[in-house]
Design a protein around this motif. Structure first.
Motif, PDB file in Angstrom:
ATOM      1  N   ILE A   1       0.775  -1.095   0.156  1.00  0.00           N
ATOM      2  CA  ILE A   1       0.004   0.051   0.025  1.00  0.00           C
ATOM      3  C   ILE A   1       0.738   1.375  -0.027  1.00  0.00           C
ATOM      4  O   ILE A   1       1.509   1.405   0.786  1.00  0.00           O
ATOM      5  CB  ILE A   1      -0.989  -0.039   1.296  1.00  0.00           C
ATOM      6  CG1 ILE A   1      -1.916  -1.298   1.176  1.00  0.00           C
ATOM      7  CG2 ILE A   1      -1.843   1.315   1.316  1.00  0.00           C
ATOM      8  CD1 ILE A   1      -2.648  -1.505   2.415  1.00  0.00           C
ATOM      9  N   ILE A   2       0.758   1.946  -1.095  1.00  0.00           N
ATOM     10  CA  ILE A   2       1.564   3.155  -1.035  1.00  0.00           C
ATOM     11  C   ILE A   2       1.012   4.468  -0.602  1.00  0.00           C
ATOM     12  O   ILE A   2       1.688   5.568  -0.365  1.00  0.00           O
ATOM     13  CB  ILE A   2       2.098   3.497  -2.639  1.00  0.00           C
ATOM     14  CG1 ILE A   2       0.891   3.592  -3.661  1.00  0.00           C
ATOM     15  CG2 ILE A   2       3.240   2.267  -2.933  1.00  0.00           C
ATOM     16  CD1 ILE A   2       1.633   3.690  -4.834  1.00  0.00           C
TER      17      ILE A   2
ATOM     18  N   LYS B   1     -12.621  -0.991  11.053  1.00  0.00           N
ATOM     19  CA  LYS B   1     -12.340   0.191  10.336  1.00  0.00           C
ATOM     20  C   LYS B   1     -11.139  -0.011   9.338  1.00  0.00           C
ATOM     21  O   LYS B   1     -10.288  -0.642   9.614  1.00  0.00           O
ATOM     22  CB  LYS B   1     -11.875   1.391  11.374  1.00  0.00           C
ATOM     23  CG  LYS B   1     -12.995   1.979  12.088  1.00  0.00           C
ATOM     24  CD  LYS B   1     -12.479   3.177  12.966  1.00  0.00           C
ATOM     25  CE  LYS B   1     -13.454   3.601  13.842  1.00  0.00           C
ATOM     26  NZ  LYS B   1     -13.182   4.596  14.705  1.00  0.00           N
ATOM     27  N   ARG B   2     -11.290   0.256   8.207  1.00  0.00           N
ATOM     28  CA  ARG B   2     -10.306   0.261   7.238  1.00  0.00           C
ATOM     29  C   ARG B   2     -10.471   1.355   6.274  1.00  0.00           C
ATOM     30  O   ARG B   2     -11.156   2.258   6.442  1.00  0.00           O
ATOM     31  CB  ARG B   2     -10.503  -0.899   6.151  1.00  0.00           C
ATOM     32  CG  ARG B   2     -10.713  -2.359   6.769  1.00  0.00           C
ATOM     33  CD  ARG B   2      -9.118  -2.964   6.839  1.00  0.00           C
ATOM     34  NE  ARG B   2      -9.220  -4.324   7.181  1.00  0.00           N
ATOM     35  CZ  ARG B   2      -8.214  -4.828   7.100  1.00  0.00           C
ATOM     36  NH1 ARG B   2      -7.123  -4.343   7.047  1.00  0.00           N
ATOM     37  NH2 ARG B   2      -8.194  -6.179   7.646  1.00  0.00           N
ATOM     38  N   ASN B   3      -8.945   1.879   5.552  1.00  0.00           N
ATOM     39  CA  ASN B   3      -9.199   3.009   4.706  1.00  0.00           C
ATOM     40  C   ASN B   3     -10.179   2.738   3.710  1.00  0.00           C
ATOM     41  O   ASN B   3     -10.316   1.730   3.053  1.00  0.00           O
ATOM     42  CB  ASN B   3      -7.749   3.014   4.104  1.00  0.00           C
ATOM     43  CG  ASN B   3      -6.608   3.345   5.227  1.00  0.00           C
ATOM     44  OD1 ASN B   3      -5.966   2.600   5.534  1.00  0.00           O
ATOM     45  ND2 ASN B   3      -6.816   4.597   5.977  1.00  0.00           N
ATOM     46  N   GLU B   4     -10.884   3.893   3.310  1.00  0.00           N
ATOM     47  CA  GLU B   4     -11.823   3.853   2.418  1.00  0.00           C
ATOM     48  C   GLU B   4     -11.296   3.783   0.891  1.00  0.00           C
ATOM     49  O   GLU B   4     -11.850   3.152   0.116  1.00  0.00           O
ATOM     50  CB  GLU B   4     -12.596   5.063   2.382  1.00  0.00           C
ATOM     51  CG  GLU B   4     -13.889   5.090   1.737  1.00  0.00           C
ATOM     52  CD  GLU B   4     -14.747   6.399   1.878  1.00  0.00           C
ATOM     53  OE1 GLU B   4     -16.029   6.346   1.477  1.00  0.00           O
ATOM     54  OE2 GLU B   4     -14.315   7.202   2.508  1.00  0.00           O
ATOM     55  N   ARG B   5     -10.096   4.172   0.646  1.00  0.00           N
ATOM     56  CA  ARG B   5      -9.316   4.382  -0.512  1.00  0.00           C
ATOM     57  C   ARG B   5      -7.843   3.936  -0.301  1.00  0.00           C
ATOM     58  O   ARG B   5      -7.509   4.228   0.472  1.00  0.00           O
ATOM     59  CB  ARG B   5      -9.475   5.598  -1.296  1.00  0.00           C
ATOM     60  CG  ARG B   5      -8.870   5.741  -2.727  1.00  0.00           C
ATOM     61  CD  ARG B   5      -8.835   7.129  -3.105  1.00  0.00           C
ATOM     62  NE  ARG B   5     -10.125   7.604  -3.165  1.00  0.00           N
ATOM     63  CZ  ARG B   5     -10.867   7.433  -4.241  1.00  0.00           C
ATOM     64  NH1 ARG B   5     -10.642   6.593  -5.396  1.00  0.00           N
ATOM     65  NH2 ARG B   5     -12.214   7.950  -4.081  1.00  0.00           N
TER      66      ARG B   5
ATOM     67  N   VAL C   1      -2.228   0.731  -4.242  1.00  0.00           N
ATOM     68  CA  VAL C   1      -1.486  -0.394  -4.384  1.00  0.00           C
ATOM     69  C   VAL C   1      -0.587  -0.573  -5.465  1.00  0.00           C
ATOM     70  O   VAL C   1      -1.125  -0.408  -6.466  1.00  0.00           O
ATOM     71  CB  VAL C   1      -2.400  -1.503  -3.845  1.00  0.00           C
ATOM     72  CG1 VAL C   1      -1.637  -2.915  -3.667  1.00  0.00           C
ATOM     73  CG2 VAL C   1      -3.125  -1.550  -2.521  1.00  0.00           C
ATOM     74  N   LYS C   2       0.783  -0.997  -5.264  1.00  0.00           N
ATOM     75  CA  LYS C   2       1.514  -1.357  -6.261  1.00  0.00           C
ATOM     76  C   LYS C   2       2.126  -2.659  -6.020  1.00  0.00           C
ATOM     77  O   LYS C   2       2.102  -3.253  -4.756  1.00  0.00           O
ATOM     78  CB  LYS C   2       2.548  -0.295  -6.414  1.00  0.00           C
ATOM     79  CG  LYS C   2       3.759  -0.298  -5.490  1.00  0.00           C
ATOM     80  CD  LYS C   2       4.630   0.827  -5.763  1.00  0.00           C
ATOM     81  CE  LYS C   2       5.717   0.755  -4.798  1.00  0.00           C
ATOM     82  NZ  LYS C   2       7.152   1.428  -5.288  1.00  0.00           N
ATOM     83  N   GLY C   3       2.458  -3.402  -6.985  1.00  0.00           N
ATOM     84  CA  GLY C   3       3.110  -4.708  -7.083  1.00  0.00           C
ATOM     85  C   GLY C   3       3.244  -5.216  -8.480  1.00  0.00           C
ATOM     86  O   GLY C   3       3.254  -4.446  -9.248  1.00  0.00           O
ATOM     87  N   LEU C   4       3.361  -6.658  -8.625  1.00  0.00           N
ATOM     88  CA  LEU C   4       3.604  -7.136  -9.927  1.00  0.00           C
ATOM     89  C   LEU C   4       2.462  -8.001 -10.297  1.00  0.00           C
ATOM     90  O   LEU C   4       2.084  -9.007  -9.263  1.00  0.00           O
ATOM     91  CB  LEU C   4       5.135  -8.127 -10.030  1.00  0.00           C
ATOM     92  CG  LEU C   4       6.194  -7.129  -9.436  1.00  0.00           C
ATOM     93  CD1 LEU C   4       7.402  -8.125  -9.586  1.00  0.00           C
ATOM     94  CD2 LEU C   4       6.561  -5.964 -10.586  1.00  0.00           C
TER      95      LEU C   4
ATOM     96  N   GLU D   1      -0.453  -1.100 -10.970  1.00  0.00           N
ATOM     97  CA  GLU D   1      -0.738   0.121  -9.832  1.00  0.00           C
ATOM     98  C   GLU D   1      -2.313  -0.181  -9.863  1.00  0.00           C
ATOM     99  O   GLU D   1      -2.945   0.008 -10.649  1.00  0.00           O
ATOM    100  CB  GLU D   1      -0.337   1.372 -10.258  1.00  0.00           C
ATOM    101  CG  GLU D   1       1.319   1.474 -10.116  1.00  0.00           C
ATOM    102  CD  GLU D   1       1.571   3.036 -10.120  1.00  0.00           C
ATOM    103  OE1 GLU D   1       0.779   3.620 -10.306  1.00  0.00           O
ATOM    104  OE2 GLU D   1       3.049   3.055 -10.018  1.00  0.00           O
ATOM    105  N   ILE D   2      -2.848  -0.143  -8.498  1.00  0.00           N
ATOM    106  CA  ILE D   2      -4.319  -0.215  -8.372  1.00  0.00           C
ATOM    107  C   ILE D   2      -4.612   0.775  -7.304  1.00  0.00           C
ATOM    108  O   ILE D   2      -4.439   1.212  -6.310  1.00  0.00           O
ATOM    109  CB  ILE D   2      -4.700  -1.480  -7.591  1.00  0.00           C
ATOM    110  CG1 ILE D   2      -4.414  -2.724  -8.743  1.00  0.00           C
ATOM    111  CG2 ILE D   2      -6.305  -1.680  -7.484  1.00  0.00           C
ATOM    112  CD1 ILE D   2      -4.440  -4.037  -8.202  1.00  0.00           C
ATOM    113  N   GLU D   3      -5.708   1.731  -7.856  1.00  0.00           N
ATOM    114  CA  GLU D   3      -6.450   2.677  -6.898  1.00  0.00           C
ATOM    115  C   GLU D   3      -7.919   1.922  -6.698  1.00  0.00           C
ATOM    116  O   GLU D   3      -8.601   1.561  -7.711  1.00  0.00           O
ATOM    117  CB  GLU D   3      -6.590   3.771  -7.771  1.00  0.00           C
ATOM    118  CG  GLU D   3      -7.432   4.744  -6.735  1.00  0.00           C
ATOM    119  CD  GLU D   3      -7.775   6.163  -7.612  1.00  0.00           C
ATOM    120  OE1 GLU D   3      -8.483   6.967  -6.952  1.00  0.00           O
ATOM    121  OE2 GLU D   3      -7.173   6.363  -8.407  1.00  0.00           O
TER     122      GLU D   3
END
Length: 166
Positions: free
Chosen positions: A80-81, A104-108, A111-114, A122-124
């Motif tokens: 998570i970046i 509770k988690r972040n709403e948005r 994330v980066k990876g391979l 990269e995923i938003e």
């Protein structure tokens, strides 16, 4: 492909931090295929390699049955970046069968990876996908959902869960 055994709490492998993946060879590709089949067989939306006893930074996620415009995601060495907001929602885990809690988690999340071929991804994400990414990346760091609840709820869970296992 094969269905793998899912490690259940309190298995020690679930508390260990996974190692970076450096080799994308056939062994890893078979593990990815087996993890995907296992996730689908157990009706999960995500699965991390430590949940099948492999301490590698690898996750598979598919929220398409519950979230539009989604498909199967394979992420190697995800991180998570950035994250934003906060949301409270119910969450369960294949390694804690029958246990559901509000977290509770972040709403948005960003994330980066391979991908499985080694290409950068990269995923938003928001909604269920954001929650699933955070949940599975937690597994890579040895964190379970019970580690994110209050000490009192955790102790009540532990007593009840271990009593049912006897």
């Amino acid at each position: 492909m094969a269905t793998l055994d899912i490690k259940k709490y309190p298995d020690e492998v679930l508390k260990n931090k996974a190692e970076l993946v450096n080799d994308l060879s056939g062994d890893l590709q078979k593990l990815i295929d087996d993890m995907i089949e296992t996730m689908y067989n157990f009706n999960g939306v995500g699965l991390a390699a430590p949940q099948v006893g492999v301490l590698k930074r690898l996750i598979v996620i598919d929220t398409s049955a519950r979230q539009e415009n989604q498909s199967l995601i394979v992420l190697i060495n995800p991180e998570i970046i950035n994250s934003e907001g906060e949301i409270l929602s119910e969450e369960g885990c294949l390694s804690l069968p029958g246990f559901i809690t509000r977290l509770k988690r972040n709403e948005r999340v960003f994330v980066k990876g391979l991908d499985r071929k080694g290409n950068p991804v990269e995923i938003e994400a928001t909604g269920l996908l954001a929650r699933a990414l955070q949940h599975e990346i937690d597994h890579l760091d040895g964190i379970l959902i019970i580690d994110r609840i209050s000490p009192l709820k955790r102790e009540l869970f532990r007593r009840k869960y271990l009593k049912t296992k006897k």
